[in-house]
Write a protein that holds these residues in place. Sequence first.
Motif, mmCIF file in Angstrom:
data_model
loop_
_atom_site.group_PDB
_atom_site.id
_atom_site.type_symbol
_atom_site.label_atom_id
_atom_site.label_comp_id
_atom_site.label_asym_id
_atom_site.label_seq_id
_atom_site.Cartn_x
_atom_site.Cartn_y
_atom_site.Cartn_z
ATOM 1 N N LEU A 1 0.849 -1.185 0.000
ATOM 2 C CA LEU A 1 0.000 0.000 0.000
ATOM 3 C C LEU A 1 0.891 1.244 0.000
ATOM 4 O O LEU A 1 1.729 1.423 0.875
ATOM 5 C CB LEU A 1 -0.913 0.014 1.226
ATOM 6 C CG LEU A 1 -1.809 1.246 1.403
ATOM 7 C CD1 LEU A 1 -2.847 1.326 0.289
ATOM 8 C CD2 LEU A 1 -2.486 1.222 2.769
ATOM 9 N N ILE A 2 0.703 2.119 -0.998
ATOM 10 C CA ILE A 2 1.512 3.330 -1.098
ATOM 11 C C ILE A 2 0.932 4.456 -0.230
ATOM 12 O O ILE A 2 1.634 5.085 0.557
ATOM 13 C CB ILE A 2 1.584 3.812 -2.566
ATOM 14 C CG1 ILE A 2 2.227 2.739 -3.448
ATOM 15 C CG2 ILE A 2 2.358 5.120 -2.653
ATOM 16 C CD1 ILE A 2 2.190 3.078 -4.931
ATOM 17 N N TYR A 3 -0.376 4.704 -0.346
ATOM 18 C CA TYR A 3 -1.003 5.803 0.397
ATOM 19 C C TYR A 3 -2.517 5.632 0.350
ATOM 20 O O TYR A 3 -3.060 5.063 -0.595
ATOM 21 C CB TYR A 3 -0.630 7.160 -0.216
ATOM 22 C CG TYR A 3 -1.132 8.335 0.576
ATOM 23 C CD1 TYR A 3 -0.473 8.762 1.724
ATOM 24 C CD2 TYR A 3 -2.275 9.034 0.180
ATOM 25 C CE1 TYR A 3 -0.933 9.844 2.464
ATOM 26 C CE2 TYR A 3 -2.746 10.120 0.917
ATOM 27 C CZ TYR A 3 -2.065 10.512 2.052
ATOM 28 O OH TYR A 3 -2.523 11.588 2.786
ATOM 29 N N SER A 4 -3.199 6.142 1.391
ATOM 30 C CA SER A 4 -4.668 6.127 1.443
ATOM 31 C C SER A 4 -5.197 7.494 1.861
ATOM 32 O O SER A 4 -4.688 8.101 2.810
ATOM 33 C CB SER A 4 -5.176 5.072 2.429
ATOM 34 O OG SER A 4 -5.014 3.765 1.914
ATOM 35 N N PHE A 5 -6.202 7.973 1.126
ATOM 36 C CA PHE A 5 -7.016 9.100 1.571
ATOM 37 C C PHE A 5 -8.210 8.502 2.307
ATOM 38 O O PHE A 5 -8.933 7.673 1.736
ATOM 39 C CB PHE A 5 -7.525 9.927 0.390
ATOM 40 C CG PHE A 5 -6.453 10.655 -0.372
ATOM 41 C CD1 PHE A 5 -6.044 11.926 0.014
ATOM 42 C CD2 PHE A 5 -5.850 10.072 -1.488
ATOM 43 C CE1 PHE A 5 -5.057 12.604 -0.701
ATOM 44 C CE2 PHE A 5 -4.877 10.737 -2.204
ATOM 45 C CZ PHE A 5 -4.472 12.014 -1.809
#
Length: 547
Positions: A508-512
Amino acid sequence: MAAAGRVRSEDHFLCSICLDVFTDPVAIPCGDTFCKSCISEHWRVNVPYKCPMCKEEFNTKPQLKINTFIKEMVAQFRHEAQHEPNIYSSDQQAAKPGEVPCDICTEPKLKALKSCLMCLTSYCQTHLEPHLTVPALKRHQLIHPVENLEDRMCRKHDKPLEVFCKTDHTCICHHCTYSDHKGHDVTPLKDEHEEQKPKLKKTEAEIKQMIQERRLKIQEIQRSVELSKNAADRETAEGVGVFTALMESVRRGLDQLLEKIQEKQRSTEKQAEDFIKELEQEICELEKRSTEVKQLSGSEDHHHFVQRFTCVKAAPSMKTWTKVSVRPPSYEGTVERAVSELEDKLREDMKKMVVKAGLKRVQQYEVDLTLDPDTAYPTLILSDDGKQVHHGDEKKNLPDKPQRFTFYCNVFGMQSFSSGRFYFEVQVKGKTDWTLGVARESINRKGENTATPQNGYWTIRLSNGKKYEASADFSVRLSVKSGLQKVGVFVDYEEGLVSFYDVGSSVLIYSFIGCCFNDKLLPFFCPWPNYGGTNSAPLIITPVDTE
């Protein structure tokens, strides 16, 4: 009929100064009658000698002799009154704590109906009657009953406070305008009341807006906590599923993992509880102020209105909540780090199980996307199948349709989403600059617009071949291993979640999180200029490989 006759008789025996039944009545030369003590005190402080009723002046102070006839009539009236029932007892009640009592009544004092700003006295229904029938008293100014009427008098000149000084923001009497407030900007209290009253509606609206904003912020925080808890529950379940498959010797590792997750969640909930408590305190204060504003709106008391208006109008000193939010913690890598502490072979096996689990969960929501040529910036070149886009050197002469981007080299996907979950993968191999994600259908396509969630964008980007960032309200630098070739984009519309994955390493790179979409979402692509060929590789929408 007897009651009515008594009211008429009582009118005839009331002193117009004290408004009570005569005591030692005396008639002065003009024919008007007063209590001896009342007229004596009146003439003691008022020169020349003048009748309080008809205003006739006398050159010398009249001699005061008790009118024995009227005195006898008053005595008879008092005797009859003591043996008659109180005609107002059914309508009037004794003043309760917090209510203004009649100043004329003996015990028990009845509840006052009005206060007279000229007499500085509050009256019940019975004792108010002269002010409603006697011509001279009918000119007096009556207001809703208030206490401490002496505060309505100028302490220096002993005159009613009937003027407002705009220079000093205070209530004054007419004499003050010629002394301490000479040359100041003054206006009658009534005029100031009429000028300020409309402004009160604006203040009330502003307070209601502040309350609404804080209630919405509470909902936002509660939603963030809920999302955080769901993420914690999912991560906990995954951790349990992985560790229970291992030997008992790794049980301690599982316990440590759960404690870390729960600690982060407790921290998030504590932060949210603190914010909510503070917001609820501010709402309570604002509701109190709103109540005061409503009460003040209906006030006929000019003095009270003007004195309180400045305090009510001033905006309360409160925190600005616009940029306050609860950011749920990231659990990505928690299981991996716990597993990495195990023995070499178990560590490798564990890592393979964990890193693939999250990505495989979202890949089941794959959608088949194509690019929308009607939205493409004129320099972009799309493949025939609508799966690839790159930047060309020549700007094509295309119709300027409402949906077309004309400021940045962007293009939307053909498909839109307003509910549910969806996932797609894009190959970024060979590119030095790109932006990927989703955006609201309603974003500005014709002018300059920063790609942030506030403006309707949820994206990540690569610039100069090495700098990865998430386009949050402020740029977030991302830790991404070099050689990123394929990006997976996952959206859960109802949960307000947008996540980006490194497909090659299942990371997982990034989550909003906690997003509020409120519109259709469209897949968003920006290949950026080719920069002389260094960034000429296309963005390619690829099918998901679940092997």
